[in-house]
Design a protein around this motif. Structure first.
Motif, PDB file in Angstrom:
ATOM      1  N   LEU A  15       0.817  -1.208   0.000  1.00  0.00           N
ATOM      2  CA  LEU A  15       0.000   0.000   0.000  1.00  0.00           C
ATOM      3  C   LEU A  15       0.854   1.262   0.000  1.00  0.00           C
ATOM      4  CD1 LEU A  15      -2.812  -1.225   2.389  1.00  0.00           C
ATOM      5  CD2 LEU A  15      -2.941  -0.937  -0.095  1.00  0.00           C
ATOM      6  N   SER A  16       1.982   1.228   0.676  1.00  0.00           N
ATOM      7  CA  SER A  16       2.901   2.368   0.632  1.00  0.00           C
ATOM      8  C   SER A  16       3.427   2.583  -0.780  1.00  0.00           C
ATOM      9  CB  SER A  16       4.076   2.157   1.598  1.00  0.00           C
ATOM     10  OG  SER A  16       3.626   2.183   2.930  1.00  0.00           O
ATOM     11  N   SER A  17       3.724   1.478  -1.469  1.00  0.00           N
ATOM     12  CA  SER A  17       4.224   1.601  -2.845  1.00  0.00           C
ATOM     13  C   SER A  17       3.156   2.145  -3.788  1.00  0.00           C
ATOM     14  CB  SER A  17       4.734   0.250  -3.357  1.00  0.00           C
ATOM     15  OG  SER A  17       3.663  -0.610  -3.686  1.00  0.00           O
ATOM     16  N   MET A  18       1.887   2.026  -3.388  1.00  0.00           N
ATOM     17  CA  MET A  18       0.786   2.561  -4.187  1.00  0.00           C
ATOM     18  C   MET A  18       0.516   4.032  -3.863  1.00  0.00           C
ATOM     19  SD  MET A  18      -0.186   0.038  -6.116  1.00  0.00           S
ATOM     20  CE  MET A  18      -1.721   0.677  -6.736  1.00  0.00           C
ATOM     21  N   GLY A  19       1.279   4.593  -2.934  1.00  0.00           N
ATOM     22  CA  GLY A  19       1.149   6.009  -2.612  1.00  0.00           C
ATOM     23  C   GLY A  19       0.341   6.325  -1.369  1.00  0.00           C
ATOM     24  N   TRP A  20      -0.064   5.319  -0.627  1.00  0.00           N
ATOM     25  CA  TRP A  20      -0.864   5.537   0.579  1.00  0.00           C
ATOM     26  C   TRP A  20       0.044   5.725   1.789  1.00  0.00           C
ATOM     27  CZ3 TRP A  20      -6.017   6.112   0.107  1.00  0.00           C
ATOM     28  CH2 TRP A  20      -6.596   5.646  -1.082  1.00  0.00           C
ATOM     29  N   ASP A  21      -0.382   6.575   2.709  1.00  0.00           N
ATOM     30  CA  ASP A  21       0.262   6.668   4.014  1.00  0.00           C
ATOM     31  C   ASP A  21      -0.328   5.545   4.850  1.00  0.00           C
ATOM     32  OD1 ASP A  21       1.693   8.986   3.381  1.00  0.00           O
ATOM     33  OD2 ASP A  21       0.065  10.287   4.071  1.00  0.00           O
ATOM     34  N   VAL A  22       0.526   4.728   5.452  1.00  0.00           N
ATOM     35  CA  VAL A  22       0.062   3.543   6.162  1.00  0.00           C
ATOM     36  C   VAL A  22       0.543   3.577   7.606  1.00  0.00           C
ATOM     37  CG1 VAL A  22       0.138   1.018   6.253  1.00  0.00           C
ATOM     38  CG2 VAL A  22       0.119   2.184   4.031  1.00  0.00           C
ATOM     39  N   ILE A  23      -0.376   3.353   8.521  1.00  0.00           N
ATOM     40  CA  ILE A  23      -0.031   3.126   9.926  1.00  0.00           C
ATOM     41  C   ILE A  23      -0.474   1.703  10.227  1.00  0.00           C
ATOM     42  CG2 ILE A  23      -0.480   3.743  12.319  1.00  0.00           C
ATOM     43  CD1 ILE A  23      -0.977   6.602  11.355  1.00  0.00           C
ATOM     44  N   TRP A  24       0.483   0.860  10.573  1.00  0.00           N
ATOM     45  CA  TRP A  24       0.201  -0.552  10.829  1.00  0.00           C
ATOM     46  C   TRP A  24       0.376  -0.837  12.309  1.00  0.00           C
ATOM     47  CZ3 TRP A  24       4.431  -4.671   9.956  1.00  0.00           C
ATOM     48  CH2 TRP A  24       3.966  -5.936  10.340  1.00  0.00           C
ATOM     49  N   VAL A  25      -0.639  -1.402  12.921  1.00  0.00           N
ATOM     50  CA  VAL A  25      -0.545  -1.841  14.310  1.00  0.00           C
ATOM     51  C   VAL A  25      -0.922  -3.314  14.369  1.00  0.00           C
ATOM     52  CG1 VAL A  25      -0.984   0.433  15.279  1.00  0.00           C
ATOM     53  CG2 VAL A  25      -2.886  -1.097  14.891  1.00  0.00           C
ATOM     54  N   THR A  26      -0.400  -4.000  15.371  1.00  0.00           N
ATOM     55  CA  THR A  26      -0.590  -5.446  15.471  1.00  0.00           C
ATOM     56  C   THR A  26      -1.557  -5.864  16.573  1.00  0.00           C
ATOM     57  OG1 THR A  26       1.331  -5.648  16.920  1.00  0.00           O
ATOM     58  CG2 THR A  26       1.716  -5.926  14.555  1.00  0.00           C
ATOM     59  N   GLY A  27      -2.074  -4.915  17.327  1.00  0.00           N
ATOM     60  CA  GLY A  27      -2.931  -5.301  18.442  1.00  0.00           C
ATOM     61  C   GLY A  27      -4.142  -4.404  18.613  1.00  0.00           C
ATOM     62  N   TYR A  28      -5.112  -4.939  19.311  1.00  0.00           N
ATOM     63  CA  TYR A  28      -6.380  -4.274  19.562  1.00  0.00           C
ATOM     64  C   TYR A  28      -6.212  -3.006  20.408  1.00  0.00           C
ATOM     65  CZ  TYR A  28     -11.065  -3.530  21.440  1.00  0.00           C
ATOM     66  OH  TYR A  28     -12.254  -2.973  21.821  1.00  0.00           O
ATOM     67  N   ARG A  29      -5.521  -3.126  21.533  1.00  0.00           N
ATOM     68  CA  ARG A  29      -5.416  -1.983  22.456  1.00  0.00           C
ATOM     69  C   ARG A  29      -4.727  -0.794  21.803  1.00  0.00           C
ATOM     70  NH1 ARG A  29      -3.488  -5.912  26.300  1.00  0.00           N
ATOM     71  NH2 ARG A  29      -5.327  -6.909  27.138  1.00  0.00           N
ATOM     72  N   LEU A  30      -3.598  -1.041  21.158  1.00  0.00           N
ATOM     73  CA  LEU A  30      -2.890   0.053  20.483  1.00  0.00           C
ATOM     74  C   LEU A  30      -3.749   0.616  19.351  1.00  0.00           C
ATOM     75  CD1 LEU A  30      -0.443   1.842  20.085  1.00  0.00           C
ATOM     76  CD2 LEU A  30       0.592   0.011  18.700  1.00  0.00           C
ATOM     77  N   GLY A  31      -4.411  -0.257  18.606  1.00  0.00           N
ATOM     78  CA  GLY A  31      -5.285   0.199  17.536  1.00  0.00           C
ATOM     79  C   GLY A  31      -6.411   1.072  18.054  1.00  0.00           C
ATOM     80  N   ALA A  32      -7.041   0.658  19.147  1.00  0.00           N
ATOM     81  CA  ALA A  32      -8.128   1.445  19.736  1.00  0.00           C
ATOM     82  C   ALA A  32      -7.617   2.810  20.177  1.00  0.00           C
ATOM     83  CB  ALA A  32      -8.748   0.696  20.915  1.00  0.00           C
TER      84      ALA A  32
END
Length: 123
Positions: A15-32
């Motif tokens: 997705l970054s290579s497609m020009g999107w800014d990406v924030i990736w998180v691996t867990g529920y608590r951090l995502g919330a």
């Protein structure tokens, strides 16, 4: 949000290579926490995270933008629940990255497979 390191890394890179800014998180608590503090244009959300259920983020109203559920669970009841909770789409794992890109383009109002000229969104 994706807890699988291989898939999450592949999604972020693609997705970054497609020009999107990406924030990736691996867990529920951090995502919330991040969803409470930031706004997004599109969210890709794993159904089952190690510390919580992705559907709970929808139930709590934290996903305030089009949300694509990504899940290995291919139960009709899960897909119907995702729609009832407001998810825009539901992809069954494994899926091709091009399929996700196409769905994101549609939700963002872009022509399918068109690379954004500027980084207009975060995912």
């Amino acid at each position: 949000m994706e807890d699988n390191i291989l898939l999450g890394g592949a999604l972020q890179e693609h997705l970054s290579s497609m020009g999107w800014d990406v924030i990736w998180v691996t867990g529920y608590r951090l995502g919330a926490d991040i969803l409470c503090r930031m706004s997004f244009d599109i969210i890709c959300l794993d159904r089952r995270l190690p510390d919580g259920d992705g559907f709970d983020l929808l139930r709590r109203g934290l996903a305030r933008c089009p949300t694509i559920i990504m899940s290995a669970f291919d139960q009709l009841s899960d897909r119907l629940e995702a729609k009832r909770l407001g998810a825009a789409d539901y992809l069954i794992k494994p899926f091709r990255l091009e399929k996700l890109t196409h769905r994101i383009d549609l939700l963002a109002g872009l022509e399918p497979s068109r690379v954004p000229a500027l980084n207009p969104s975060r995912l």
